[in-house]
Design a protein around this motif. Structure first.
Motif, PDB file in Angstrom:
ATOM      1  N   MET A   1       0.827  -1.187   0.000  1.00 55.61           N
ATOM      2  CA  MET A   1       0.000   0.000   0.000  1.00 55.61           C
ATOM      3  C   MET A   1       0.875   1.256   0.000  1.00 55.61           C
ATOM      4  O   MET A   1       0.622   2.191  -0.724  1.00 55.61           O
ATOM      5  N   ARG A   2       1.904   1.235   0.828  1.00 54.77           N
ATOM      6  CA  ARG A   2       2.781   2.396   0.918  1.00 54.77           C
ATOM      7  C   ARG A   2       3.558   2.586  -0.386  1.00 54.77           C
ATOM      8  O   ARG A   2       3.810   3.708  -0.799  1.00 54.77           O
ATOM      9  N   ARG A   3       3.886   1.477  -1.031  1.00 52.81           N
ATOM     10  CA  ARG A   3       4.628   1.547  -2.274  1.00 52.81           C
ATOM     11  C   ARG A   3       3.781   2.189  -3.384  1.00 52.81           C
ATOM     12  O   ARG A   3       4.279   2.973  -4.171  1.00 52.81           O
ATOM     13  N   ARG A   4       2.498   1.846  -3.420  1.00 55.55           N
ATOM     14  CA  ARG A   4       1.603   2.437  -4.409  1.00 55.55           C
ATOM     15  C   ARG A   4       1.430   3.929  -4.185  1.00 55.55           C
ATOM     16  O   ARG A   4       1.378   4.710  -5.133  1.00 55.55           O
ATOM     17  N   ALA A   5       1.346   4.328  -2.936  1.00 49.53           N
ATOM     18  CA  ALA A   5       1.192   5.746  -2.635  1.00 49.53           C
ATOM     19  C   ALA A   5       2.434   6.527  -3.066  1.00 49.53           C
ATOM     20  O   ALA A   5       2.320   7.622  -3.628  1.00 49.53           O
ATOM     21  N   LEU A   6       3.611   5.968  -2.809  1.00 52.69           N
ATOM     22  CA  LEU A   6       4.842   6.625  -3.242  1.00 52.69           C
ATOM     23  C   LEU A   6       4.923   6.699  -4.766  1.00 52.69           C
ATOM     24  O   LEU A   6       5.348   7.716  -5.333  1.00 52.69           O
ATOM     25  N   LEU A   7       4.519   5.642  -5.433  1.00 56.68           N
ATOM     26  CA  LEU A   7       4.536   5.636  -6.888  1.00 56.68           C
ATOM     27  C   LEU A   7       3.542   6.663  -7.432  1.00 56.68           C
ATOM     28  O   LEU A   7       3.853   7.391  -8.385  1.00 56.68           O
ATOM     29  N   ALA A   8       2.376   6.751  -6.831  1.00 58.79           N
ATOM     30  CA  ALA A   8       1.379   7.730  -7.270  1.00 58.79           C
ATOM     31  C   ALA A   8       1.897   9.154  -7.064  1.00 58.79           C
ATOM     32  O   ALA A   8       1.721  10.016  -7.936  1.00 58.79           O
TER      33      ALA A   8
ATOM     34  N   VAL B   1       2.536  11.956  -9.990  1.00 59.23           N
ATOM     35  CA  VAL B   1       1.913  13.279  -9.915  1.00 59.23           C
ATOM     36  C   VAL B   1       2.982  14.365  -9.981  1.00 59.23           C
ATOM     37  O   VAL B   1       2.835  15.347 -10.726  1.00 59.23           O
ATOM     38  N   LEU B   2       4.056  14.220  -9.239  1.00 58.25           N
ATOM     39  CA  LEU B   2       5.131  15.210  -9.275  1.00 58.25           C
ATOM     40  C   LEU B   2       5.809  15.246 -10.645  1.00 58.25           C
ATOM     41  O   LEU B   2       6.207  16.318 -11.124  1.00 58.25           O
ATOM     42  N   LEU B   3       5.922  14.109 -11.290  1.00 63.74           N
ATOM     43  CA  LEU B   3       6.494  14.063 -12.624  1.00 63.74           C
ATOM     44  C   LEU B   3       5.608  14.817 -13.618  1.00 63.74           C
ATOM     45  O   LEU B   3       6.102  15.587 -14.453  1.00 63.74           O
ATOM     46  N   LEU B   4       4.291  14.639 -13.520  1.00 66.26           N
ATOM     47  CA  LEU B   4       3.364  15.359 -14.397  1.00 66.26           C
ATOM     48  C   LEU B   4       3.404  16.864 -14.134  1.00 66.26           C
ATOM     49  O   LEU B   4       3.376  17.663 -15.075  1.00 66.26           O
ATOM     50  N   ILE B   5       3.466  17.248 -12.875  1.00 66.25           N
ATOM     51  CA  ILE B   5       3.540  18.675 -12.540  1.00 66.25           C
ATOM     52  C   ILE B   5       4.830  19.281 -13.079  1.00 66.25           C
ATOM     53  O   ILE B   5       4.837  20.379 -13.634  1.00 66.25           O
TER      54      ILE B   5
END
Length: 70
Positions: A1-8, A12-16
């Motif tokens: 779960m924590r890994r998915r949150a970090l990936l998300a 998001v930061l990459l898109l920004i």
């Protein structure tokens, strides 16, 4: 779960960051001197049309057309 949150968060930061790079590199249009905006020059008319003859002629025509269509 924590890994998915970090990936998300990374995605998001990459898109920004990609959007920020796009905005910074977007070319700015040169300012053109001597052009007039036609909408800035015109002013709305503040008076009502005095001639009601046209309105008196159009209303019966529209009423007749409505009777024909119905």
């Amino acid at each position: 779960m924590r890994r998915r949150a970090l990936l998300a968060m990374f995605v998001v930061l990459l898109l920004i960051g990609a959007y920020g790079a796009y905005v910074v590199s977007y070319p700015k249009y040169p300012e053109v001197k001597g052009c007039v905006n036609p909408f800035a020059v015109t002013k709305p008319v503040g008076r009502v049309q005095e001639n009601l003859d046209t309105l008196a002629m159009v209303c019966p025509m529209l009423a007749g057309m409505c009777r024909i269509l119905l």
